[in-house]
Design an enzyme around this catalytic site. Structure first.
Site, PDB file in Angstrom:
ATOM      1  N   ASP A   1      -9.330  96.257 -39.964  1.00  0.00           N
ATOM      2  CA  ASP A   1     -10.793  96.305 -39.913  1.00  0.00           C
ATOM      3  C   ASP A   1     -11.324  96.823 -38.582  1.00  0.00           C
ATOM      4  OD1 ASP A   1     -10.796  95.257 -42.437  1.00  0.00           O
ATOM      5  OD2 ASP A   1     -11.425  93.243 -41.860  1.00  0.00           O
TER       6      ASP A   1
ATOM      7  N   MET B   1     -11.892  97.862 -47.278  1.00  0.00           N
ATOM      8  CA  MET B   1     -11.711  96.647 -46.509  1.00  0.00           C
ATOM      9  C   MET B   1     -12.728  96.593 -45.368  1.00  0.00           C
ATOM     10  SD  MET B   1      -7.573  96.229 -46.542  1.00  0.00           S
ATOM     11  CE  MET B   1      -7.635  94.451 -46.577  1.00  0.00           C
TER      12      MET B   1
END
Length: 445
Positions: free
Chosen positions: A204, A247
């Protein structure tokens, strides 16, 4: 009037003691321990976002003198949390550097995350050698296995002392680095001489001060493949909508970067930018307008976006993260119902490439990055550095204290040039709360 003084970041790195042993490396330029690298840190990385400041960082690299008698010290590597492209590359780099250049007595692999330190789980420790890591960079995942969830730092340090391990390399994200900090604090409390070195890992890209985490470049590259497929599907029918979920639990960096990389995205939804479905600035009216004008649309949504629109269960996963509601299911249903109510032709195709993205081998850029991280982690450990991570910050490899990188998560700055560029690429000014009525800090005036 004198300028007010602002608190600067404490970037000092702890050591186990004086480094008095000449380095076995004979072929490189050594980094003096008394120099610091000044870097201009962006406001969102500072404790006071209203300031810009030059911050001094300790540069990464080999030192002329080391703390450990390297031929007598053992190291351990543990990987925790979710998968990410490049983990095996970091493992391989650490092992090769430790073996060939510092001649460590042994490098041990801890199986299945921090569980591997706890005897009750029964996970065997594996010795890592050049022979058994030589080709692991060709594969995704982690050869050591991983797990989530906290383990008592006291038991972990007990295991390190039982095995006479002098260096622990911890590869993981925000939660893992918090665990590494707790392990380091327990080591300090006992007065033990064990170096704890972290390598930031998060697909991330949300670790504070870390400009770009390894695996992110690969993730964006794979994400663009999914977006391209969604665009093709959307073009194939009248009123085609391609919906791609990527994500990004709390930070929308993958979604934003993939949007900039592939200009086919018309709406990108991220956790930092709350959006509404209906109303004057709602996503659904904007999507209807797009379909009437262009007959197709592509939406990219980060998994953590739109949680304010979903019922929260209050549950947490093994890492303590809130269990997210399914934003893609909500969007699919709302888009379908809204367009049907208005008689707008629409066919929605949904693509979720999340586990494909995080489990693939690293691309060339990430492999190079991982190689540097592994080498610099070993250099830091041999010099007696501890309680730190090694990373690239604004183009320079530096040492960062664990206290700094675990103090908060990095998020997209909606008032930045970066997010403005995303809005320019998609043209979604109408649905951004930062850009109502064509004005605001994140849009063109």
């Amino acid at each position: 009037m004198p300028r007010a003084k602002h608190k600067t970041l404490d970037t000092g790195i702890k050591t186990l003691g004086p480094a008095a042993i000449p380095s076995p490396l004979t072929y490189c330029r050594f980094v003096p321990d008394d120099i610091k690298v000044p870097l201009r840190v962006s406001p969102e990385d500072l404790d006071d976002p209203s300031q810009n400041a030059d911050v001094l960082f300790e540069p990464a690299g080999p030192r002329a003198n080391i703390f450990f008698d390297s031929s007598k010290v053992k190291a351990a590597i543990v990987t925790c949390g979710g998968l990410c492209p490049g983990i095996n590359d970091v493992i391989r780099s650490i092992v090769m550097e430790a073996h060939h250049n510092y001649n460590l007595a042994a490098t041990l692999g801890i199986r299945y995350g921090l569980q591997g330190f706890i005897p009750k789980y029964g996970h065997e420790i594996v010795e890592l050698t050049p022979a058994n890591v030589s080709n692991i960079h060709e594969f995704g995942g982690t050869m050591l296995g991983s797990s989530r969830g906290p383990q008592p730092p006291e038991e972990i340090v007990d295991a390190l002392e039982r095995s006479n391990i002098g260096v622990l390399f911890v590869i993981g994200g925000d939660g893992t680095l918090k665990a590494a900090r707790a392990i380091h604090e327990e080591v300090v409390r006992r007065g033990a001489r064990i170096a704890v070195i972290g390598v930031p890992k998060t697909i991330d890209n949300d670790i504070s001060l870390v400009t770009q985490s390894f695996g992110f470049d690969t993730a964006v590259e794979k994400a663009t493949e999914a977006i391209r497929c969604a665009h093709t599907e959307a073009l194939g029918v009248l009123g085609g909508v391609g919906l791609v979920k990527l994500m990004g639990r709390e930070s929308g960096f993958i979604a934003a970067q993939a949007t900039l990389a592939l200009k086919e995205v018309n709406f990108v939804l991220v956790p930092e930018d709350p959006f509404q479905l209906r109303g004057e600035h709602g996503l659904l009216p904007a999507l209807e307008k797009r379909l009437k004008a262009r007959k197709h649309a592509v939406i990219v949504v980060a998994e953590g976006a739109g949680q304010h629109l979903l019922e929260q269960s209050g549950r947490t996963d093994a890492s303590g993260n809130p269990v997210l509601g399914d934003i893609a299911t909500l969007l699919s249903g709302e888009i379908t119902d809204y367009m049907k109510e208005r008689g707008q032709p629409m066919t929605l195709k949904y693509i979720d490439p999340s586990y494909i993205i995080r489990s693939v081998p690293a691309n060339a850029n990430d492999r190079v990055y991982c190689g540097f991280l592994g080498q610099f982690a070993v250099h830091a450990a041999m010099a007696g550095k501890t309680g730190m991570v090694v990373s690239k910050v604004y183009g320079r490899y530096v040492h960062l204290p664990l206290e700094l990188v675990t103090r908060k998560r990095k998020k997209l700055d909606l008032a930045s040039d970066y997010w403005r560029a995303v809005l320019e690429s998609t043209g979604q000014y109408a649905i951004s709360p930062m850009c109502k009525d064509g004005v605001g800090p994140a849009c063109l005036v």
